[in-house]
Design a protein around this motif. Structure first.
Motif, PDB file in Angstrom:
ATOM      1  N   ARG A   1      27.673  23.667  15.393  1.00 44.71           N
ATOM      2  CA  ARG A   1      27.815  24.321  16.699  1.00 44.71           C
ATOM      3  C   ARG A   1      26.440  24.709  17.230  1.00 44.71           C
ATOM      4  N   PRO A   2      26.285  24.784  18.572  1.00 49.41           N
ATOM      5  CA  PRO A   2      24.986  25.100  19.167  1.00 49.41           C
ATOM      6  C   PRO A   2      24.409  26.426  18.689  1.00 49.41           C
ATOM      7  N   LEU A   3      23.086  26.507  18.763  1.00 53.89           N
ATOM      8  CA  LEU A   3      22.339  27.725  18.448  1.00 53.89           C
ATOM      9  C   LEU A   3      21.938  28.383  19.760  1.00 53.89           C
ATOM     10  N   MET A   4      22.359  29.642  19.943  1.00 52.86           N
ATOM     11  CA  MET A   4      22.072  30.379  21.173  1.00 52.86           C
ATOM     12  C   MET A   4      21.095  31.513  20.872  1.00 52.86           C
ATOM     13  N   MET A   5      19.974  31.544  21.553  1.00 55.40           N
ATOM     14  CA  MET A   5      19.052  32.669  21.438  1.00 55.40           C
ATOM     15  C   MET A   5      19.307  33.636  22.580  1.00 55.40           C
ATOM     16  N   TRP A   6      19.396  34.939  22.263  1.00 52.49           N
ATOM     17  CA  TRP A   6      19.561  35.974  23.290  1.00 52.49           C
ATOM     18  C   TRP A   6      18.296  36.815  23.370  1.00 52.49           C
ATOM     19  N   LEU A   7      17.727  36.881  24.579  1.00 47.34           N
ATOM     20  CA  LEU A   7      16.532  37.680  24.832  1.00 47.34           C
ATOM     21  C   LEU A   7      16.873  38.793  25.809  1.00 47.34           C
ATOM     22  N   GLN A   8      16.683  40.048  25.383  1.00 49.56           N
ATOM     23  CA  GLN A   8      16.933  41.197  26.233  1.00 49.56           C
ATOM     24  C   GLN A   8      15.758  41.382  27.179  1.00 49.56           C
ATOM     25  N   GLY A   9      15.944  42.243  28.167  1.00 46.72           N
ATOM     26  CA  GLY A   9      14.896  42.441  29.159  1.00 46.72           C
ATOM     27  C   GLY A   9      14.019  43.632  28.874  1.00 46.72           C
ATOM     28  N   GLY A  10      13.670  44.352  29.915  1.00 43.68           N
ATOM     29  CA  GLY A  10      12.820  45.524  29.798  1.00 43.68           C
ATOM     30  C   GLY A  10      11.593  45.437  30.713  1.00 43.68           C
ATOM     31  N   PRO A  11      10.516  44.794  30.245  1.00 45.43           N
ATOM     32  CA  PRO A  11      10.297  44.267  28.889  1.00 45.43           C
ATOM     33  C   PRO A  11      10.142  45.416  27.880  1.00 45.43           C
ATOM     34  N   GLY A  12      10.700  45.172  26.691  1.00 47.86           N
ATOM     35  CA  GLY A  12      10.629  46.175  25.643  1.00 47.86           C
ATOM     36  C   GLY A  12      11.979  46.596  25.123  1.00 47.86           C
ATOM     37  N   ALA A  13      13.065  45.991  25.653  1.00 49.55           N
ATOM     38  CA  ALA A  13      14.407  46.326  25.188  1.00 49.55           C
ATOM     39  C   ALA A  13      14.751  45.504  23.952  1.00 49.55           C
ATOM     40  N   SER A  14      15.701  45.994  23.175  1.00 50.26           N
ATOM     41  CA  SER A  14      16.029  45.382  21.894  1.00 50.26           C
ATOM     42  C   SER A  14      17.246  44.474  21.973  1.00 50.26           C
ATOM     43  N   SER A  15      17.055  43.189  21.703  1.00 48.06           N
ATOM     44  CA  SER A  15      18.176  42.251  21.628  1.00 48.06           C
ATOM     45  C   SER A  15      19.080  42.575  20.449  1.00 48.06           C
ATOM     46  N   CYS A  16      18.460  42.913  19.303  1.00 50.24           N
ATOM     47  CA  CYS A  16      19.234  43.171  18.087  1.00 50.24           C
ATOM     48  C   CYS A  16      20.090  44.429  18.213  1.00 50.24           C
ATOM     49  N   GLY A  17      19.673  45.348  19.075  1.00 52.80           N
ATOM     50  CA  GLY A  17      20.448  46.554  19.296  1.00 52.80           C
ATOM     51  C   GLY A  17      21.371  46.408  20.480  1.00 52.80           C
TER      52      GLY A  17
END
Length: 437
Positions: free
Chosen positions: A58-74
């Motif tokens: 299945r495809p691999l999706m990367m998620w990038l949060q904004g901010g700049p400086g916000a946490s994708s993992c959170g």
């Protein structure tokens, strides 16, 4: 060796092994990549729970949060699309059901990512992209089975600005033989692609929605146009300050409208919370009456059980938004990346999608339409004359879509800045359009 000692030893071994399994359900991988000297970027992969023999099918999706400086993992994980919500209950709409989801705390200094010295923080979008390419080299070395898996980059808000630059740079690195990756698409959600166009859209949108009167419209437009004037003069750091002042005018004239969803109700007294205008404007939490409790809950979760389960260094403290990361990018903050979008459309085979919630203000749909209509490419030429279709899901109108070859735009109804969680039905449609799944 006695039976008791043997059992104790086996228990210790079992406990040690469990610590490498991550936090929450399902197969996970995670770790740090030293993207530069003194710069340590954290990533967290959730393998798909789809009924497949190997997750790499299945495809691999990367998620990038904004901010700049916000946490994708959170924030991206627990608030938007990960397998568990903030209450640690299973999320029905999680992307992990269909895809492998890679959360990255980016740029360095965000979330669990950290630097040994402040001078290692990024100062422009190209440096952010180079760090992400370096991270993917480390990722593929650890999990080589994903090298041929279709790879899609999704960025929200400032994450979209970072995503588009990263996708272009990764494509070039693949072409030069420096990395093996099946980069297939990039999606920009409610993104900060042309900041001046977004800022100029605020007054007219608020006026059309009856959230300001003529006097409010005039005041907002005056300050927004001054922001543009300063930017056009090449005073980029000052233009970021004037952007913040424009937001201050909006707050004053609307008595504190929610920049992320203008139809949200806002708790009285938010503007007197003691936080700076920039913190209020690009904080990753939606401004609702539950604002403080949700932020505190996420902070407690990320600095408590999640940090322990993932083995994060004790000297690293997770934060939902890093002001240092934001401040180091203040010169680059208002610069557009529309030329990078054009280069992807004209020089690569990467699919480029834009999606936008219709009640977002900070990155409004009218602001997006301005820069989209300026793009010069074969795809956008086709797009301009293409038929706009309605997105129907279970006999409900969830939005609209328009395609021009490898370029597509999705208008998402009844959704603000975090459209993927505010309209999950439309989001599933968008994901299927991009990936086929």
């Amino acid at each position: 060796m006695t039976r008791f000692v043997l059992l104790c030893l086996l228990a210790l071994i079992s406990t040690a092994a469990a610590k490498g399994k991550g936090f929450g359900p399902g197969e996970q991988d995670y770790g740090y990549a030293d993207v530069r000297d003194g710069a340590h970027m954290f990533w967290w992969l959730f393998h798909t729970t789809a009924n497949v023999t190997n997750s790499s099918e299945r495809p691999l999706m990367m998620w990038l949060q904004g901010g700049p400086g916000a946490s994708s993992c959170g924030y991206g994980n627990f608030e938007i699309l990960g397998p568990l919500d903030l209450n640690l209950e299973p999320r029905e709409s999680t992307w992990v059901k269909d895809f492998n989801v890679l959360f990255v705390d980016n740029p360095v200094g965000s979330g669990y990512s950290y630097v040994d010295r402040l001078s290692s923080l990024t100062t422009d979008n190209k440096q952010i992209a180079r760090d992400l390419v370096s991270l993917m080299k480390s990722f593929y070395e650890k999990l080589p089975q994903f090298k041929t898996t279709p790879f899609y980059v999704y960025g929200q808000s400032y994450g979209g600005k970072m995503a588009i630059e990263f996708a272009r740079m990764l494509y070039d690195e693949v072409a030069q033989g420096n990395i093996q990756s099946n980069i297939s698409g990039v999606a920009m959600g409610n993104s900060w692609i042309s900041p001046v166009d977004s800022t100029l859209s605020w007054g007219p949108l608020l006026y059309e929605m009856s959230l300001v009167d003529e006097g409010g419209l005039e005041a907002i437009n005056r300050q927004a146009n001054y922001t543009k004037q300063v930017f056009d003069q090449g005073q980029f750091a000052q233009s970021t300050s004037e952007w913040a002042r424009t937001q201050n005018v909006v707050f004053q004239k609307t008595d504190g409208v929610d920049f992320y969803n203008v139809i949200n109700k806002v708790e009285r007294g938010f503007l007197r919370s003691g936080r700076t205008i920039m913190e209020k404007a690009f904080d990753v939490q939606t401004i609702t009456k539950h604002y403080s409790s949700r932020a505190d809950s996420l902070d407690t979760l990320m600095n408590g059980p999640v940090k322990e389960a993932l083995g994060i260094p004790s000297n690293v403290r997770w934060g939902s938004q890093s002001n240092s990361v934001f401040n180091y990018l203040n010169v680059d903050f208002m610069k557009p990346v529309t030329s990078v979008v054009e280069s992807l459309l004209n020089e690569t085979n990467i699919n480029v999608h834009v999606y936008n919630g219709n009640v977002d203000l900070i990155c409004s749909t009218p602001g997006q339409m301005v820069w989209i209509n300026k793009l010069k490419s074969e795809a956008t030429t086709i797009f301009q004359t293409a038929l706009r279709r309605t997105i129907w899901v279970n006999n409900t109108m969830e939005g609209y879509e328009k395609h021009g070859g490898k370029f597509a735009l999705f208008w998402i109804n009844v959704a603000g800045h975090s459209a993927p969680i505010e309209n999950t039905a439309a989001t599933r449609h968008i994901l299927k359009s991009m990936t086929g799944f």
